[in-house]
Enzyme design. Structure first.
Site, mmCIF file in Angstrom:
data_model
loop_
_atom_site.group_PDB
_atom_site.id
_atom_site.type_symbol
_atom_site.label_atom_id
_atom_site.label_comp_id
_atom_site.label_asym_id
_atom_site.label_seq_id
_atom_site.Cartn_x
_atom_site.Cartn_y
_atom_site.Cartn_z
ATOM 1 N N CYS A 33 -39.006 -26.772 -27.231
ATOM 2 C CA CYS A 33 -39.847 -26.040 -26.285
ATOM 3 C C CYS A 33 -41.313 -26.219 -26.660
ATOM 4 C CB CYS A 33 -39.488 -24.550 -26.300
ATOM 5 S SG CYS A 33 -40.278 -23.579 -24.986
ATOM 6 N N CYS A 70 -42.140 -18.565 -28.534
ATOM 7 C CA CYS A 70 -41.998 -17.128 -28.264
ATOM 8 C C CYS A 70 -41.352 -16.428 -29.452
ATOM 9 C CB CYS A 70 -41.178 -16.903 -27.001
ATOM 10 S SG CYS A 70 -41.915 -17.646 -25.525
ATOM 11 N N TYR A 113 -39.584 -13.822 -29.863
ATOM 12 C CA TYR A 113 -38.230 -13.280 -29.783
ATOM 13 C C TYR A 113 -37.188 -14.312 -29.362
ATOM 14 C CZ TYR A 113 -39.714 -12.780 -24.862
ATOM 15 O OH TYR A 113 -40.192 -13.004 -23.592
ATOM 16 N N CYS A 114 -37.561 -15.576 -29.196
ATOM 17 C CA CYS A 114 -36.620 -16.577 -28.694
ATOM 18 C C CYS A 114 -35.471 -16.790 -29.673
ATOM 19 C CB CYS A 114 -37.328 -17.903 -28.434
ATOM 20 S SG CYS A 114 -36.215 -19.160 -27.755
ATOM 21 N N ASP A 128 -24.079 -19.003 -24.314
ATOM 22 C CA ASP A 128 -25.469 -19.261 -24.664
ATOM 23 C C ASP A 128 -25.909 -18.477 -25.896
ATOM 24 O OD1 ASP A 128 -28.029 -20.378 -24.221
ATOM 25 O OD2 ASP A 128 -28.681 -18.573 -23.171
ATOM 26 N N CYS A 153 -15.671 3.826 -25.862
ATOM 27 C CA CYS A 153 -16.258 3.093 -24.738
ATOM 28 C C CYS A 153 -15.326 3.100 -23.533
ATOM 29 C CB CYS A 153 -16.562 1.658 -25.142
ATOM 30 S SG CYS A 153 -17.906 1.504 -26.328
ATOM 31 N N CYS A 208 -20.388 -0.694 -16.872
ATOM 32 C CA CYS A 208 -20.966 -1.210 -18.117
ATOM 33 C C CYS A 208 -20.014 -2.157 -18.854
ATOM 34 C CB CYS A 208 -21.339 -0.030 -19.009
ATOM 35 S SG CYS A 208 -21.805 -0.470 -20.684
#
Length: 430
Positions: free
Chosen positions: A51, A55, A57-58, A318, A359, A368
């Site tokens: 990139c 960034c 936080y990437c 991802d 949960c 959620c």
């Protein structure tokens, strides 16, 4: 970077939401559309994690360490093999979406994408529509790129975190310079050429305290109609993998994220229903309407949104591009076999099966579903592992919006537009 560009056309977290923006637009304006087939989707990273920005936080920049001797460019041979295999794997579908992400995919250059379209035309079965979606940081967009995107009906996701001071806090280049002006210039090119686009806005420690400032900027200054809010939850470790339970200071807390979404929703529901489309609001409406949420983060199970690296390596997700979730390489094993393997099915089922009972018994579980597994770093009050870092925020947000969502779902069932809610609320602004 998280992926949103494909939201118009396919489902994921990256990723791409099950009903696309066009379908969600129809729904919010009163047309209840039917369920679409949900095959697996691939996010291809032809330049890998490379990139031109740095960034803070990437989560993907660190993946360079997986390929220390690589030039980080997808070869023409691999592009052809991927195109052929992916189209074959989607047999029977009327439309197939190719999603391009990074890193920064525009670093491949325009000729790569021209070649990608040639191969898609070569391998696509008769009658199948092939479309393309691409996520970019926006800094490299110019007239040539945008003419190409407009001509070939690309959907472009552009990353922007709000007004200058909030955007530039973490989205800087390798020289430490903010990227805001370059992103806004890129956005202007998209708009000038009429390229369909979405905004991907990360919510983090810097902009979370300013929800209305962020939302009004996106709506009134950036003039975007489709928005995806992505909560930044970073684990503090040296590997870049999903391990350890310490969360960085850059991350948004559950409480902050819930308050951010509530503030934006309360503004949106009084003035922008049917005009501005916010992914998580659309997901919630689908759930309250009785449909599946349609976004992997909020589905009961996941595993249908995989990642293809520049090398041909296929990974489960991802957010899990790491050795433990490497499924193989398409040069050695057919793409469809890996994507539909028992190993990948088990990965997706673990989203449901690993949830603690607390949960499953929650009142907002139906929408959620425990959130993304990558964020499950907390323990329940009973001491059980698997509670999502954002749980407090999700619970507060989905509880807060329930009355409005039930009204809008009722309007849908009656064949009326959900936007009618704006006539029912005090302080509505048309």
């Amino acid at each position: 970077m998280p992926f949103s560009a494909a939201d118009r056309r396919f489902s994921s977290s990256g990723t791409p939401a099950a009903a696309g923006n066009r379908e969600r637009e129809n729904t919010l304006n009163g047309e209840a559309t039917g369920q679409q087939p949900q095959p697996f989707q691939i996010m291809a990273k032809p330049r890998g994690p490379v990139c031109n920005l740095d960034c803070a936080y990437c989560y993907y920049l660190s993946k360079e360490r997986l390929y220390s001797d690589s030039d980080f460019r997808m070869s023409d041979e691999l592009l052809a093999e991927y195109t052929r295999q992916y189209l074959e794997s989607q047999a029977g579908l009327p439309e197939v979406t190719f999603a391009w992400q990074g890193g920064e995919p525009l670093l491949m250059g325009l000729d790569f994408f021209r070649r990608a379209l040639e191969l898609q035309r070569e391998y696509a079965p008769a009658g199948v529509r092939v479309v393309n979606a691409l996520q970019t940081n926006g800094t490299l967009l110019d007239a040539e790129w945008c003419r190409f995107f407009a001509e070939h009906d690309f959907l472009i996701g552009i990353s922007i975190d709000g007004p200058r001071e909030l955007h530039d806090e973490y989205r800087r280049d390798r020289a430490g310079q903010g990227s805001f002006d370059r992103v806004m210039a890129g956005l202007a090119w998209l708009q000038e050429y009429g390229v369909e686009h979405n905004a991907l806005t990360c919510v983090h420690a810097a902009n979370a305290p300013h929800p209305l400032e962020v939302y009004s900027f996106l709506r009134d200054e950036a003039e975007v109609e489709f928005v995806q809010f992505i909560p930044i939850v970073e684990r503090e470790n040296e590997t870049g993998y999903q391990e350890g339970e310490t969360i960085t200071d850059r991350s948004v807390t559950g409480k902050q994220y819930g308050e951010f979404l509530i503030a934006v929703f309360d503004d949106w529901v009084r003035r922008d229903v049917g005009r501005i489309f916010v992914q998580i609001f659309d997901v919630a409406l689908a759930a309250f309407f009785g449909r599946r949420p349609g976004l992997c983060v909020f589905e009961e199970t996941c595993g249908t949104a995989l990642v293809l690296e520049h090398s041909g390596d296929l990974y489960s997700c991802d957010h899990f591009v790491e050795p433990a979730h490497h499924l193989g390489n398409i040069a050695d094993t057919p793409l469809a076999d890996m994507a539909r393997s028992e190993r990948q099915r088990s990965f997706g089922a673990a989203k449901r099966d690993a949830l603690p009972p607390t949960c499953r018994e929650c009142a907002v579980y139906f929408v959620c579903h425990g959130g993304c597994p990558k964020n499950r770093v907390l323990t329940t009050p009973e001491g059980e592992p698997g509670l999502n870092w954002l749980c407090e925020g999700y619970r507060a947000f989905f509880t807060h919006i329930e009355p409005a969502m039930r009204f809008m779902a009722g309007e849908l069932r009656a064949g009326r537009p959900p936007a009618n809610i704006m006539y029912q609320l005090p302080g509505a602004n048309f």
